[in-house]
Design a protein around this motif. Structure first.
Motif, PDB file in Angstrom:
ATOM      1  N   ARG A  57      -0.524   9.261   0.307  1.00 17.06           N
ATOM      2  CA  ARG A  57      -1.079  10.614   0.450  1.00 17.06           C
ATOM      3  C   ARG A  57      -2.356  10.592   1.301  1.00 17.06           C
ATOM      4  NH1 ARG A  57      -0.256  11.822  -4.380  1.00 17.06           N
ATOM      5  NH2 ARG A  57      -2.236  11.090  -5.225  1.00 17.06           N
ATOM      6  N   ASP A  58      -3.186   9.572   1.105  1.00 18.78           N
ATOM      7  CA  ASP A  58      -4.404   9.464   1.905  1.00 18.78           C
ATOM      8  C   ASP A  58      -4.089   9.165   3.368  1.00 18.78           C
ATOM      9  OD1 ASP A  58      -6.007   9.981  -0.265  1.00 18.78           O
ATOM     10  OD2 ASP A  58      -6.395   7.872  -0.720  1.00 18.78           O
ATOM     11  N   TYR A  96       5.432   9.062  14.903  1.00 16.48           N
ATOM     12  CA  TYR A  96       4.189   9.520  14.270  1.00 16.48           C
ATOM     13  C   TYR A  96       3.026   9.303  15.223  1.00 16.48           C
ATOM     14  CZ  TYR A  96       0.510  10.029  10.766  1.00 16.48           C
ATOM     15  OH  TYR A  96      -0.592  10.434  10.072  1.00 16.48           O
ATOM     16  N   ARG A  97       2.139  10.279  15.318  1.00 16.50           N
ATOM     17  CA  ARG A  97       1.049  10.215  16.283  1.00 16.50           C
ATOM     18  C   ARG A  97      -0.336  10.191  15.640  1.00 16.50           C
ATOM     19  NH1 ARG A  97       4.538   8.513  18.472  1.00 16.50           N
ATOM     20  NH2 ARG A  97       5.565   9.146  20.410  1.00 16.50           N
ATOM     21  N   GLY A  98      -0.422  10.047  14.340  1.00 21.35           N
ATOM     22  CA  GLY A  98      -1.722   9.903  13.702  1.00 21.35           C
ATOM     23  C   GLY A  98      -2.507  11.178  13.612  1.00 21.35           C
ATOM     24  N   LYS A  99      -2.286  11.957  12.536  1.00 24.34           N
ATOM     25  CA  LYS A  99      -2.907  13.274  12.403  1.00 24.34           C
ATOM     26  C   LYS A  99      -4.068  13.285  11.420  1.00 24.34           C
ATOM     27  CE  LYS A  99       1.613  15.297  13.372  1.00 24.34           C
ATOM     28  NZ  LYS A  99       2.741  16.071  12.838  1.00 24.34           N
ATOM     29  N   THR A 100      -4.316  12.168  10.751  1.00 23.16           N
ATOM     30  CA  THR A 100      -5.410  12.131   9.792  1.00 23.16           C
ATOM     31  C   THR A 100      -6.554  11.299  10.358  1.00 23.16           C
ATOM     32  OG1 THR A 100      -4.317  10.255   8.712  1.00 23.16           O
ATOM     33  CG2 THR A 100      -3.944  12.429   7.773  1.00 23.16           C
ATOM     34  N   ALA A 102       0.827  -1.205   0.000  1.00 19.63           N
ATOM     35  CA  ALA A 102       0.000   0.000   0.000  1.00 19.63           C
ATOM     36  C   ALA A 102       0.861   1.255   0.000  1.00 19.63           C
ATOM     37  CB  ALA A 102      -0.927  -0.006   1.215  1.00 19.63           C
ATOM     38  N   ILE A 103       1.946   1.241   0.768  1.00 16.68           N
ATOM     39  CA  ILE A 103       2.820   2.419   0.872  1.00 16.68           C
ATOM     40  C   ILE A 103       3.494   2.713  -0.465  1.00 16.68           C
ATOM     41  CG2 ILE A 103       4.906   3.334   1.963  1.00 16.68           C
ATOM     42  CD1 ILE A 103       2.384   3.346   3.705  1.00 16.68           C
ATOM     43  N   PHE A 127       9.032   2.901   2.807  1.00 15.36           N
ATOM     44  CA  PHE A 127       9.211   4.303   3.196  1.00 15.36           C
ATOM     45  C   PHE A 127      10.594   4.815   2.779  1.00 15.36           C
ATOM     46  CE2 PHE A 127       5.562   3.761   6.107  1.00 15.36           C
ATOM     47  CZ  PHE A 127       4.899   4.948   5.831  1.00 15.36           C
ATOM     48  N   ARG A 128      11.615   3.964   2.877  1.00 10.98           N
ATOM     49  CA  ARG A 128      12.952   4.375   2.401  1.00 10.98           C
ATOM     50  C   ARG A 128      12.915   4.664   0.903  1.00 10.98           C
ATOM     51  NH1 ARG A 128      14.764   0.107   5.857  1.00 10.98           N
ATOM     52  NH2 ARG A 128      15.108  -1.260   4.052  1.00 10.98           N
ATOM     53  N   TYR A 129      12.158   3.871   0.164  1.00 11.97           N
ATOM     54  CA  TYR A 129      12.010   4.076  -1.280  1.00 11.97           C
ATOM     55  C   TYR A 129      11.453   5.471  -1.563  1.00 11.97           C
ATOM     56  CZ  TYR A 129       9.935   3.453  -5.939  1.00 11.97           C
ATOM     57  OH  TYR A 129       9.564   3.605  -7.256  1.00 11.97           O
ATOM     58  N   HIS A 130      10.400   5.859  -0.842  1.00 12.64           N
ATOM     59  CA  HIS A 130       9.827   7.190  -1.032  1.00 12.64           C
ATOM     60  C   HIS A 130      10.797   8.280  -0.583  1.00 12.64           C
ATOM     61  CE1 HIS A 130       5.832   6.282  -2.486  1.00 12.64           C
ATOM     62  NE2 HIS A 130       5.675   5.365  -1.545  1.00 12.64           N
ATOM     63  N   LEU A 131      11.525   8.033   0.484  1.00 12.11           N
ATOM     64  CA  LEU A 131      12.497   9.016   0.972  1.00 12.11           C
ATOM     65  C   LEU A 131      13.589   9.260  -0.068  1.00 12.11           C
ATOM     66  CD1 LEU A 131      13.550  10.766   3.335  1.00 12.11           C
ATOM     67  CD2 LEU A 131      14.792   8.740   4.136  1.00 12.11           C
TER      68      LEU A 131
END
Length: 394
Positions: A277-278, A301-305, A269-270, A331-335
């Motif tokens: 983005r969602d 991360y504390r969950g802002k959405t 999914a990531i 996540f490293r891939y996106h970074l």
């Protein structure tokens, strides 16, 4: 205790007022998106009516749980689209490279699933599917044929990339990949035929499902069947955020096999930019996106959405303890892609010296992060590329 607290918050979050965008296509209604903002849901539905050619009708539903455990449903918007196309041919996506697959097991590894997501993104994105779900459920594999020749085109594209590097003709490599694909489809069909006799995740927890499989399938097929059972359970959920929340609730507190399946599905999914983005919501700048990625990977991360935030907070904590290595790799891939891109860190202050200062601060921070070590050479290369470009601009 913190993990249990966040899981409880996730459960409570599912009871709040919810607005769903539903799409009618091929004779059935499916949930496209879940939101907590009424105006935003209506706005997105109106936008979809102009852009989603396959939708025959679109509606916005309001769901609210009552104190007795029931649910109140209210239709807020209904748009008929008689002009919709009954079938839609998608174009295959693009990949720059993909690891060579020399066995069936290689097709289920992270990089092969990343390539699958990229190549089949037009279809997988429209159907809210991950690569892992697609590889295990035969119904999805049959359905994709109605949307053009995505599988054939994807295999040909990979064959063109890999054939010359392997010293093979493109056609020869293409035939080998087709044989692997046919074996994967055969395994998925075998599971589909026997699934009525197999334990179901909605009836018992994952560990009991695993115990019930012992003796019913061959030992070397246990992982495939366990993953297929989870994916079959997810077919009852249409929206990706709902799927991810369900996977976390069902598997986060199980055993190593359950955690591995959670990790695979979440990583898939990531890899999809739209899903990411969602999950995290829109960011004001590339710098904010990079900083947020660092927070997620380090368990801060504390969950802002509203939807997905608490779910991602749980996975963030698991990643920081080394529990979800494939999700961390995603996540490293996106970074890496963010650092290597030509997009300024902040378009509001894109003066080269200011940009270089921000880059050096990030580079210093990333240098000490153990979770980045597997891809540190690629991260250094991305940083150096941006550094050279900024020096040239100055």
């Amino acid at each position: 205790p913190l993990f249990k607290q966040r899981k409880l918050m996730l459960l409570r979050n599912k009871q709040k007022l919810q607005f769903s965008i539903l799409v009618f296509c091929n004779g059935r209604w499916t949930t496209h998106t879940n939101l907590t903002d009424k105006d935003l849901a209506i706005k997105r539905a109106r936008e979809m009516a102009k852009t989603d050619r396959s939708a025959e009708a679109i509606r916005v539903m309001q769901y609210q749980n009552n104190i007795r455990g029931g649910r109140i449903e209210t239709e807020l918007l209904h748009i008929d689209r008689p002009e919709a196309h009954q079938s839609q041919a998608y174009q295959v996506g693009f990949v720059e490279a993909v690891d060579v697959c020399n066995s069936i097991d290689d097709f289920f590894k992270l990089d092969a699933r990343r390539a699958t997501e990229a190549l089949l993104r037009p279809y997988l994105g429209a159907q809210s599917l991950t690569a892992t779900e697609f590889l295990h459920i035969s119904g999805y594999q049959r359905e994709i044929d109605r949307y053009g020749t995505l599988i054939e085109s994807g295999i040909y594209r990979v064959a063109r990339l890999q054939g010359p590097k392997l010293g093979m003709e493109i056609k020869e490599r293409q035939e080998a990949l087709f044989e692997y694909a046919e074996t994967i489809q055969k395994n998925a069909r075998t599971f589909a035929k026997s699934r009525d006799k197999l334990p179901k995740l909605e009836e018992q927890d994952f560990v009991k499902v695993q115990w019930a499989l012992d003796g019913k399938v061959e030992p070397d097929q246990i992982d495939f069947y366990l993953t297929a059972i989870v994916c079959q359970h997810l077919t009852t959920y249409r929206a990706m955020m709902d799927k991810l929340e369900e996977v976390v609730l069902k598997l986060a507190a199980t055993n190593d096999k359950g955690m591995a399946i959670l990790d695979r599905i979440f990583a898939d999914a990531i890899f999809s930019p739209g899903v990411l983005r969602d999950l995290v919501g829109p960011q004001v700048s590339l710098l904010a996106q990079v900083e947020l990625t660092i927070e997620i990977m380090t368990g801060q991360y504390r969950g802002k959405t509203p939807f997905g935030g608490q779910c991602l907070a749980l996975v963030s904590e698991l990643m920081s303890h080394g529990k979800c290595p494939e999700t961390a790799a995603a996540f490293r891939y996106h970074l890496i892609r963010s650092l290597a891109s030509d997009t300024p860190f902040d378009r509001r202050e894109n003066e080269p010296r200011l940009e270089l200062g921000k880059l050096e601060q990030i580079a210093l921070q990333l240098k000490t992060m153990a979770i980045l070590q597997p891809d540190m050479p690629a991260i250094h290369e991305a940083i150096e590329r941006r550094r050279r470009r900024l020096h040239n601009d100055m």
